[in-house]
Write a protein that holds these residues in place. Structure first.
Motif, mmCIF file in Angstrom:
data_model
loop_
_atom_site.group_PDB
_atom_site.id
_atom_site.type_symbol
_atom_site.label_atom_id
_atom_site.label_comp_id
_atom_site.label_asym_id
_atom_site.label_seq_id
_atom_site.Cartn_x
_atom_site.Cartn_y
_atom_site.Cartn_z
ATOM 1 N N UNK A 203 0.831 -1.208 0.000
ATOM 2 C CA UNK A 203 0.000 0.000 0.000
ATOM 3 C C UNK A 203 0.868 1.261 0.000
ATOM 4 N N UNK A 303 -16.731 3.211 7.972
ATOM 5 C CA UNK A 303 -15.559 2.782 7.226
ATOM 6 C C UNK A 303 -15.748 1.423 6.558
ATOM 7 N N UNK B 89 -4.452 -4.805 -3.056
ATOM 8 C CA UNK B 89 -4.063 -3.638 -2.257
ATOM 9 C C UNK B 89 -5.123 -2.543 -2.278
ATOM 10 N N UNK B 90 -6.405 -2.955 -2.249
ATOM 11 C CA UNK B 90 -7.481 -1.966 -2.133
ATOM 12 C C UNK B 90 -7.540 -1.501 -0.682
ATOM 13 N N UNK B 91 -7.940 -0.257 -0.465
ATOM 14 C CA UNK B 91 -8.075 0.231 0.903
ATOM 15 C C UNK B 91 -9.428 -0.235 1.441
ATOM 16 N N UNK B 92 -9.421 -1.037 2.519
ATOM 17 C CA UNK B 92 -10.677 -1.656 2.959
ATOM 18 C C UNK B 92 -11.733 -0.658 3.444
ATOM 19 N N UNK B 93 -11.293 0.564 3.810
ATOM 20 C CA UNK B 93 -12.268 1.531 4.316
ATOM 21 C C UNK B 93 -12.889 2.361 3.190
ATOM 22 N N UNK B 94 -12.481 2.101 1.940
ATOM 23 C CA UNK B 94 -13.057 2.826 0.802
ATOM 24 C C UNK B 94 -13.858 1.843 -0.040
ATOM 25 N N UNK B 134 -17.972 -2.575 -0.878
ATOM 26 C CA UNK B 134 -16.658 -2.519 -0.237
ATOM 27 C C UNK B 134 -15.838 -3.733 -0.674
#
Lengths: 307, 259
Positions: A203, A303, B89-94, B134
């Motif tokens: 990331x 979130x 590698x996705x952002x889990x909160x988006x 998500x």
């Protein structure tokens, strides 16, 4: 997974019931020598049942019985106006306001320090040992020094005092808040340093391929990733803040607040009052931790976490 | 044709506790505009390292490399490539839409521009309708498609893909491979693709770079004679099998099995 409130009611109530039974037993055990001594001087030998009832209703017991504390707690909270200086609600509010102020200051300081540590290698090596050392100082010993120092700083003839223009009450609030901050910033720093470093390498690399600035990486990746760590730290921090506010009131001659109430109670041998102040403090701590937990749940939902 | 990537006697040595590891040694390679270049080889052959050098995620220790005629670091600052990693590698909160918007936010695209680009990139990877989901609500294949959409969103001409389908099962992989070919045809992008699957490399590429380890080097470069239009069945044709055979030979030649 149901983290249901309803599931925990039965075990919690069982624990409470067990504690009350032990408490009544302890009251008999601890108070009976005093009672027996007094009765023998009056020439009375009580039967067992009479002794037990006397240990549970003595007005200056070593260990007050639960119902005595409950009655005192009820009388000193619900029967008096909250503005009355004999009301525990009044004292609780004094302590709570210092707790909340210190908690907010501690959280802000903790997050700021963690951001600094994560972005600066020198800070990482030099600051952390000091932060850990700060928590080994016996707070009870230094609290009076710090409270008096800040009180004088905030009411004296200097730029800070002139800028803030606090009255004596405000200065007292802030100087107690400083002790709360001192205790609560620590778990926040430790948790947030871990949280800000929790994103995976992949990331971080991704942000680098976008040539994102370190501020963008902080805002878009590190801070959101640190949120679960922040809430865990804040739960510890808010309880520590309450302890800090009470400790700040204990040895500094404060006239109001739960700490002052505890101290006055112990001067006068009012054990029942001490216990009701303690119970109220623990109820307060429970409520504060629960509020942080509720905010955590709401944020987790926003979130997009797996329910 | 203009070279998008040009490497000349490129070398990269990692210093480690047990001595230096030569990840890349004397690599000479040109990637032309519009090519689909696959890098294939056993682990440790430096294929991922080479891709990371192009992306300025690793620094070469010898030789020269240019990306779009500039240094890799300039190319990165100019945002001239999109990178797809082994994991989504996705952002889990988006949600998916916000994940695709991530590079657009960083690069300060306007709100209307962002919305249009999100729509277009999700359409390219067949994920329209999943904007509000998500990442955990999507399968592994769909997550990787979302990460490709994210790399496409800011419309860089060069797409670097590091074993993007390595963690997926064969059926999903076949499907995504043919989708990727369609996407490549539609967008006219230059693609550098790391894989350890021979059929995948042969099916996708116009140029196959065979690499071997210790030290990491290029042992063969095969220009594919296969047509641009490739149905999945092409994998059973003699031409296809012949290229696959040559790749296998190249891999065998570069690898000593005595170890």
């Amino acid at each position: 997974m149901r983290s249901g409130f309803g599931n925990s009611v039965v075990p919690v109530l069982t624990m409470v019931a067990a504690l009350i039974v032990i408490w009544y037993g302890a009251a008999i055990w601890l108070n009976s020598p005093v009672i027996l001594d007094r009765l023998s001087r009056e020439g009375i030998t009580p039967d067992f049942f009479g002794l037990v009832l006397r240990t549970w209703s003595y007005n200056r017991p070593i260990m007050p019985a639960p119902h005595q504390v409950a009655i005192d707690l009820y009388n000193s909270t619900l029967t008096l106006a909250p503005s009355n200086k004999r009301s525990l609600i009044y004292h609780a509010w004094i302590t709570l306001s210092a707790t909340l102020l210190g908690f907010v200051m501690g959280t802000v300081l903790g997050v700021a320090l963690a951001i600094f540590i994560v972005h600066n290698r020198a800070a990482d090596r030099s600051l952390m040992p000091w932060i850990i050392a700060s928590q080994t100082v016996p707070i009870l010993a230094v609290a009076p020094v710090i409270v008096v120092l800040f009180f004088n700083l905030l009411t004296g003839q200097n730029l800070i005092a002139q800028a803030l223009r606090l009255n004596a009450e405000g200065a007292q609030l802030v100087s107690k808040g400083v002790i709360s901050m001192y205790l609560s910033f620590f778990p926040v720093v430790v948790g947030m340093v871990k949280g800000l470093r929790s994103p995976e390498l992949i990331q971080i690399d991704l942000m680098r391929t976008y040539s994102a600035s370190s501020f963008q990486t902080l805002r878009l990746l590190r801070l959101p990733a640190a949120v679960p760590f922040l809430f865990a730290s804040m739960k510890v921090g808010v309880a520590a803040s309450l302890v800090g506010a009470i400790v700040a009131e204990l040895p500094t001659g404060a006239q109001s607040g739960i700490g002052a109430k505890l101290l006055i109670g112990s001067y006068n041998g009012q054990t029942i009052q001490i216990w009701s102040a303690l119970i109220l403090a623990s109820i307060l701590a429970g409520i504060l931790v629960a509020i942080v937990g509720l905010v955590e749940r709401a944020s987790v939902r926003v979130m997009g976490a797996r329910p | 044709m203009t070279s998008v990537v040009s490497a000349k006697s490129l070398g990269l040595t990692f210093p480690t506790a047990d001595g230096d590891v030569v990840a890349l040694s004397n690599v000479n390679l040109e990637i032309e505009k519009g090519e689909f270049v696959s890098f294939i080889g056993p682990s440790g052959c430096g294929k991922t390292t080479f891709l990371r050098v192009i992306a300025d995620l690793e620094q070469p220790t010898s030789g020269t490399i240019t990306v779009n005629g500039t240094s890799p670091s300039e190319a990165r600052v100019n945002r001239s490539y999109g990178y797809v990693f082994q994991a989504p590698a996705l952002f889990p909160w988006r949600n998916i839409e916000k994940n695709v918007a991530l590079p657009l936010e960083i690069m300060r695209f306007s709100e209307t521009e962002r919305r249009e680009r999100i729509r277009k990139s999700l359409e390219l990877v067949n994920l329209s309708g999943f904007e509000k989901k998500f990442p955990w609500q999507l399968s592994g294949g769909m997550q990787q498609r979302a990460s490709i959409a994210r790399a496409l969103a800011f419309d860089a001409d060069l797409l670097l893909m590091d074993e993007p389908f390595g963690a997926l099962d064969e059926i999903v992989r076949d499907h995504l491979n043919s989708e990727l070919l369609k996407l490549w045809a539609r967008t006219q992008k230059t693609i550098a693709f790391v894989t350890h699957s021979i059929p995948e490399a042969v099916y996708l590429s116009t140029k196959i770079v065979v690499m071997s380890p210790r030290p990491g080097r290029v042992t063969d470069v095969i220009i594919s004679p296969l047509p641009k239009e490739r149905p999945l069945e092409i994998r059973e044709t003699p031409e296809f099998l012949e290229i696959a055979h040559r790749v296998r030979e190249g891999l065998r030649a570069g690898h000593s099995y005595d170890e």
